[in-house]
Write a protein that holds these residues in place. Structure first.
Motif, mmCIF file in Angstrom:
data_model
loop_
_atom_site.group_PDB
_atom_site.id
_atom_site.type_symbol
_atom_site.label_atom_id
_atom_site.label_comp_id
_atom_site.label_asym_id
_atom_site.label_seq_id
_atom_site.Cartn_x
_atom_site.Cartn_y
_atom_site.Cartn_z
ATOM 1 N N LEU A 38 0.876 -1.448 -0.145
ATOM 2 C CA LEU A 38 0.084 0.091 -0.096
ATOM 3 C C LEU A 38 0.922 1.250 -0.037
ATOM 4 N N PHE A 39 2.041 1.309 0.816
ATOM 5 C CA PHE A 39 2.920 2.530 0.832
ATOM 6 C C PHE A 39 3.630 2.515 -0.549
ATOM 7 N N CYS A 40 3.986 1.329 -1.286
ATOM 8 C CA CYS A 40 4.410 1.394 -2.469
ATOM 9 C C CYS A 40 3.592 2.266 -3.255
ATOM 10 N N LEU A 41 2.364 1.768 -3.320
ATOM 11 C CA LEU A 41 1.373 2.177 -4.390
ATOM 12 C C LEU A 41 1.096 3.864 -4.167
ATOM 13 N N VAL A 42 1.011 4.029 -2.932
ATOM 14 C CA VAL A 42 0.724 5.531 -2.237
ATOM 15 C C VAL A 42 1.742 6.407 -2.845
ATOM 16 N N GLY A 43 3.116 5.838 -2.469
ATOM 17 C CA GLY A 43 4.389 6.453 -2.880
ATOM 18 C C GLY A 43 4.519 7.124 -4.390
ATOM 19 N N VAL A 44 4.099 5.840 -5.090
ATOM 20 C CA VAL A 44 4.305 5.937 -6.667
ATOM 21 C C VAL A 44 3.353 7.068 -7.011
ATOM 22 N N LEU A 45 1.916 7.058 -6.386
ATOM 23 C CA LEU A 45 0.937 7.797 -6.926
ATOM 24 C C LEU A 45 1.162 9.259 -6.524
ATOM 25 N N PHE A 46 1.955 9.556 -5.370
ATOM 26 C CA PHE A 46 2.320 10.776 -5.055
ATOM 27 C C PHE A 46 3.562 11.400 -5.683
ATOM 28 N N SER A 65 14.563 13.601 -8.008
ATOM 29 C CA SER A 65 14.453 12.704 -6.721
ATOM 30 C C SER A 65 13.073 12.092 -6.425
ATOM 31 N N THR A 66 12.025 12.939 -7.028
ATOM 32 C CA THR A 66 10.820 12.219 -6.988
ATOM 33 C C THR A 66 10.501 10.987 -7.871
ATOM 34 N N LEU A 67 11.047 11.135 -9.011
ATOM 35 C CA LEU A 67 11.041 10.159 -9.991
ATOM 36 C C LEU A 67 11.746 8.901 -9.440
ATOM 37 N N SER A 68 13.057 9.220 -8.814
ATOM 38 C CA SER A 68 13.655 8.150 -8.345
ATOM 39 C C SER A 68 12.864 7.260 -7.300
ATOM 40 N N ILE A 69 12.357 8.100 -6.444
ATOM 41 C CA ILE A 69 11.441 7.395 -5.414
ATOM 42 C C ILE A 69 10.337 6.594 -5.873
ATOM 43 N N ALA A 70 9.835 7.096 -7.032
ATOM 44 C CA ALA A 70 8.852 6.260 -7.516
ATOM 45 C C ALA A 70 9.291 5.157 -8.334
ATOM 46 N N SER A 71 10.501 5.349 -8.781
ATOM 47 C CA SER A 71 11.192 3.965 -9.482
ATOM 48 C C SER A 71 11.586 2.809 -8.562
ATOM 49 N N LEU A 72 12.049 3.432 -7.198
ATOM 50 C CA LEU A 72 12.455 2.600 -6.268
ATOM 51 C C LEU A 72 11.310 1.843 -5.515
ATOM 52 N N TYR A 73 10.258 2.611 -5.330
ATOM 53 C CA TYR A 73 9.053 1.775 -4.850
ATOM 54 C C TYR A 73 8.259 0.718 -5.828
ATOM 55 N N THR A 74 8.378 0.916 -7.172
ATOM 56 C CA THR A 74 8.095 0.031 -8.063
ATOM 57 C C THR A 74 8.951 -1.221 -8.064
ATOM 58 N N PHE A 75 10.032 -1.077 -7.853
ATOM 59 C CA PHE A 75 11.039 -1.984 -8.068
ATOM 60 C C PHE A 75 10.855 -2.722 -6.642
ATOM 61 N N VAL A 88 13.689 -6.407 4.502
ATOM 62 C CA VAL A 88 14.324 -5.477 3.749
ATOM 63 C C VAL A 88 13.385 -4.652 2.795
ATOM 64 N N SER A 89 12.280 -5.079 2.410
ATOM 65 C CA SER A 89 11.307 -4.109 1.714
ATOM 66 C C SER A 89 10.958 -2.917 2.613
ATOM 67 N N SER A 90 10.657 -3.273 3.921
ATOM 68 C CA SER A 90 10.232 -2.191 4.690
ATOM 69 C C SER A 90 11.362 -1.234 4.687
ATOM 70 N N ASN A 91 12.552 -1.407 4.922
ATOM 71 C CA ASN A 91 13.804 -0.513 4.707
ATOM 72 C C ASN A 91 13.804 0.416 3.652
ATOM 73 N N ILE A 92 13.453 -0.333 2.138
ATOM 74 C CA ILE A 92 13.572 0.235 1.064
ATOM 75 C C ILE A 92 12.320 1.290 1.037
ATOM 76 N N ILE A 93 11.390 1.183 1.829
ATOM 77 C CA ILE A 93 10.318 1.995 1.781
ATOM 78 C C ILE A 93 10.506 3.324 2.818
ATOM 79 N N LEU A 94 11.083 2.896 3.933
ATOM 80 C CA LEU A 94 11.277 4.033 4.768
ATOM 81 C C LEU A 94 12.587 5.095 4.619
ATOM 82 N N TYR A 95 13.750 4.517 4.618
ATOM 83 C CA TYR A 95 14.753 5.145 4.651
ATOM 84 C C TYR A 95 14.965 5.951 3.348
#
Length: 364
Positions: A38-46, A65-75, A88-95
C-alpha cells in the motif's frame, strides 16, 4: 457487465496488496506485506505526478528525486512479490523516504511546501517497524529536522520559513509522532490480547474441562500430528473404561463420580504423562496414545496400572470404595491402517474385556 468485472477487479487488487499470499491468516507477514504494498502504491501515486510536473517546470533536482523514489517503490513491490522479504522491503520504503523528506526540508520543496510531506514519517515508521524501532527512527528524524531548522546557513539550506512556522512544524510533528506511537502501542496490546484469547479458546476446544486432559478432538489432532512427524511404527492405542461407573454415580452421587474421574486422570498422568498422550474419550472412558514404543511391553505396563487402581480407595474416609478398569489395546501402524480403524479395534478389545467379567485387558 459491472457484476462480471467487479470480482475480477477485486481479485487483482487483493493479489497486488498481498503479493500473491492469501491474506486470510492475519499473520505478521501478511500484515507487513499489505502495508508495504500500500505504501509503495501511495508513494508512486504521489511522487510520480510531482516528478513529472517538476520535470516540465524545469526543476531537475526535484524531478530527479521524486522520479527516483517512484522507480524505487515500483522495484520494491516487484522485489517483495518475488522474495516476501518484508524486513528488507520495509527499509527500502522508509529510509529513501527519510532522504526525500530531508531534501524537501533542506530545499523547501515546490513553492516552499516541502514541510507538509514530513508528517507521513511517523505513521510509516510505526506501521512498518513497530513501536520500539519506530520511536528510535522518529527521534532520529526529529533531531535532523531540528538541526536543519537551527543551522540553515551552516548547511546551505534554501527553504524560506519563519521561526514561528518552524516551531509549529516541530510541535505538530511531535504531536503526530505521539499519536502514532499511542496507536501502535494500542494495536500491539490488542493483538497480544487477541492472540492470548485465541490460544485459550484453542486449548479449551481440545481440553476436557473436568479432568484437564485432552478431549476427543485434541487427541485425534495429536495422533494425526504424530503421523506427520513420521513416527509411524509400533504405536499403541489403549482404551480404558471404568467398570460399573453408573453404580458409583447412583450410590454416591455425581459429585463423587466427578472426583473419581479427576483422581483417575491424575493417576493416568502420573503413570504415563511423560511418555504418552492421555484423553478423556467420553463419559468414564479414557484413551491413551503411546507413540513409538515397544508394543510388547505395553500390556504388562497396563496390567500394573490396572492392579494399582484396583487397590486405591476412592470416596470419603468414612465411606470408601474401590473401582476397577477394563482395557482394550491395539497396535497402530500409520502405514497399514487409518486412525479410526485402530481405535475401533481397541474398542472391540475393550468390549471383549467387559464381556469376560471386566477388570481385565484384551490386546492385539
Amino acid at each position: 457487465m459491472f457484476k462480471l468485472l467487479a470480482p475480477r477487479f477485486k481479485a487483482i487488487i487483493h493479489n497486488y496488496a498481498f503479493g500473491g499470499l492469501s491474506g486470510e491468516d492475519l499473520s505478521e507477514q501478511s500484515r507487513r506485506i499489505l502495508l508495504i504494498n500500500l505504501f509503495c502504491l501511495v508513494g508512486v501515486l504521489f511522487t510520480l505526478p510531482h516528478g513529472i510536473l517538476a520535470f516540465i517546470d524545469g526543476d531537475m533536482m526535484i524531478a530527479a528525486s521524486t522520479l527516483s523514489i517512484a522507480s524505487l517503490y515500483t522495484f520494491n513491490h516487484i522485489y517483495l512479490r518475488l522474495t516476501f522479504n518484508y524486513e528488507v522491503s520495509s527499509n527500502i520504503i522508509l529510509y529513501p523516504l527519510f532522504m526525500l523528506m530531508f531534501f524537501l526540508l533542506y530545499s523547501g520543496g515546490v513553492a516552499q511546501t516541502g514541510f507538509v510531506w514530513i508528517y507521513c514519517i511517523a505513521p510509516v515508521a510505526m506501521f512498518l517497524h513497530g513501536l520500539k524501532r519506530g520511536l528510535i527512527e522518529i527521534t532520529f528524524f526529529l533531531i535532523i529536522l531540528i538541526l536543519i531548522f537551527l543551522f540553515p546557513n551552516e548547511i546551505g539550506a534554501t527553504y524560506n520559513w519563519s521561526a514561528e512556522l518552524k516551531k509549529r512544524i516541530v510541535y505538530s510533528f511531535l504531536v503526530l509522532g505521539f499519536l502514532s506511537a499511542f496507536y501502535e502501542y494500542s494495536r500491539m496490546k490488542s493483538i497480544h490480547l487477541l492472540r492470548n484469547i485465541s490460544k485459550d479458546l484453542e486449548k479449551a476446544s481440545k481440553t476436557d474441562p473436568l479432568t484437564n486432559l485432552l478431549n476427543r478432538r485434541g487427541m485425534l489432532e495429536i495422533i494425526r500430528d504424530n503421523n506427520a512427524s513420521k513416527k509411524i511404527f509400533d504405536n499403541a492405542i489403549v482404551i480404558c473404561d471404568v467398570d460399573f461407573f453408573k453404580k458409583v454415580n447412583d450410590q454416591y452421587g455425581h459429585n463423587v463420580g466427578d472426583e473419581v474421574l479427576i483422581k483417575l486422570s491424575n493417576e493416568f498422568k502420573e503413570t504415563w504423562g511423560k511418555d504418552a498422550h492421555i484423553s478423556r474419550w467420553g463419559g468414564e472412558e479414557f484413551l491413551i496414545f503411546i507413540p513409538s514404543s515397544l508394543f510388547d511391553i505395553i500390556q504388562p505396563e497396563v496390567e500394573r496400572f490396572r492392579k494399582r487402581i484396583e487397590s486405591i480407595r476412592f470416596g470419603a474416609l468414612d465411606n470408601p470404595f474401590h473401582i476397577t478398569l477394563s482395557f482394550g489395546i491395539a497396535r497402530f501402524d500409520y502405514q497399514k491402517e487409518t486412525v479410526d480403524a485402530a481405535i475401533n479395534r481397541a474398542d472391540k478389545h475393550l468390549y471383549k474385556a467387559k464381556n469376560h467379567g471386566r477388570n481385565c485387558i484384551f490386546s492385539d
